[in-house]
Design an enzyme around this catalytic site. Structure first.
Site, PDB file in Angstrom:
ATOM      1  N   GLU A 127      -8.745   0.146  -2.978  1.00 31.50           N
ATOM      2  CA  GLU A 127      -8.241  -0.355  -4.257  1.00 31.50           C
ATOM      3  C   GLU A 127      -9.328  -1.151  -4.969  1.00 31.50           C
ATOM      4  OE1 GLU A 127      -6.803  -0.639  -1.317  1.00 31.50           O
ATOM      5  OE2 GLU A 127      -4.806   0.273  -1.439  1.00 31.50           O
TER       6      GLU A 127
ATOM      7  N   ASP B  93       5.440   8.618  -0.401  1.00 31.97           N
ATOM      8  CA  ASP B  93       6.370   8.117   0.621  1.00 31.97           C
ATOM      9  C   ASP B  93       6.964   6.738   0.308  1.00 31.97           C
ATOM     10  OD1 ASP B  93       3.851   7.039   0.891  1.00 31.97           O
ATOM     11  OD2 ASP B  93       3.733   7.222   3.052  1.00 31.97           O
TER      12      ASP B  93
END
Ligand SMILES: *[C@@H]1O[C@H](CO)[C@@H](O)[C@H](O)[C@H]1NC(C)=O
Length: 337
Positions: free
Chosen positions: A283, A198
């Site tokens: 992350e 996206d």
């Protein structure tokens, strides 16, 4: 013709390509002169020109050379782009947009990983039509990790199993359902980037990450409630992070804000994303296996340029569709959207 002066004769000879020449020419009526040598010279020039013309004619008859192929940039490191994806109304629109961005990038290999029981016709068809070099992978997110109805999206990290599946494939553990099934051969110069379906990506971003030695980083626009988040750089080194939220995370970077050299990922075979990592630490769960924050490689003009944006596509409202479906008049389900 009668008005031509004797020198005009030579002009005529230039064009008529005679096969024999008179041995004498005339300055005027009854005035013979020996002009054999100028004629010979003229004949020789003619012969040269005839030769040149036949050469040019031969050139014209030859088929044109094959159009120059754009040079295959063999020496460029490959960029492996890992994209998790799941079925929803806007899935095809997002994937078409992303695939067309990726088409602008040389030496790119798309690892598209479906969150599904098996490969879906929508994704299989899209990949086949994309013209990209790709590998199609599939893994269903275990039920316990799936977002519950009504839960906000940030509660559970999404795409963890899918990104790890791509890491498995890169490490030679197979699993491809279509596309290129062989993993990169040993010693492949490459970089791995996690690109959700996206976001919005500038083609320039890919050239920034291509020559990554360990882990490279750059700012991401429209994320974390800020205009942008990103590393702070001094004298070409990362010294901190511009972020408003949990700045004490080991790596307060967005998934779209870093890339990892493939040899580094292969050298640390246990490095992967941790589905149980606390919010915002996904992350870090990968990066803390791979690099010290001070060794991050800043890109995008020392992290002063935003080349990727955390855009979100609005969920389309289907009120009319649902109403028509209740009357048996819904949009044709055979049409893929
Ligand atoms: C980044 O900063 C370093 C050190 O100040 C400088 O030498 C280098 O040219 C800068 N790079 C870019 C792309 O601006």
């Amino acid at each position: 013709m009668s008005s031509l002066r004797p020198t005009g004769m030579l002009n005529i000879l230039w064009f008529s390509a005679p096969t024999s020449f008179p041995h004498q020419c005339f300055l005027g009526p009854g005035q013979p002169c020996d002009c054999l040598s100028p004629l010979r010279a003229a004949a020789e020039q003619l012969r040269q020109k005839d030769l040149r013309i036949s050469q040019l004619q031969a050139d014209l008859r030859r088929p044109p050379p094959a159009p120059a192929q754009p040079p295959e940039p063999e020496a460029l490191p490959t960029i492996y782009v890992v994209t998790p994806t799941y079925a929803r109304l806007v899935q095809k629109a997002e994937l078409v947009r992303l695939s067309q961005t990726l088409s602008l990038v040389p030496r790119l290999h798309w690892l598209l990983v479906e969150d599904a029981e098996g490969p879906t016709p929508l994704v299989s068809g899209l990949l086949a039509a994309s013209g990209l070099l790709f590998t199609h992978l599939v893994v269903l997110t275990p039920k316990a990790q799936r977002l519950r109805e009504g839960e906000p999206g940030w509660v559970r990290p999404r795409g963890v199993e899918q990104r790890n599946k791509a890491l498995d494939w890169l490490r030679g553990r197979g699993g491809a359902v279509a596309g290129k099934k062989d993993p990169p051969p040993p010693g492949t110069q490459a970089v791995v980037y996690f690109a959700d379906d996206d976001n919005t990506y500038s083609r320039e971003l890919f050239e920034e990450m291509r020559w990554t030695h360990g882990v490279s980083v750059w700012p991401v626009g429209l994320v974390g409630g800020l205009r942008f988040e990103g590393p702070q750089v001094q004298d070409g080194r990362v010294v901190g992070f511009h972020t408003a939220w949990e700045p004490n995370r080991p790596f307060p970077v967005d998934m779209a804000g870093f890339a990892v050299a493939l040899p580094l990922l292969l050298a640390k075979p246990s490095a992967q994303f941790d589905a149980t990592a606390p919010r915002g630490h996904l992350e870090s769960s990968l990066l803390s296996h791979l690099v010290d924050p001070k060794d991050l490689e800043p890109r995008a003009a020392n992290c002063t340029r935003v080349l990727v944006w955390h855009t979100r596509t609005e969920k389309p409202k289907m009120k009319q569709e649902e109403q028509l479906q209740r009357q048996g008049q819904g949009s044709d389900p055979a049409v893929e959207v």
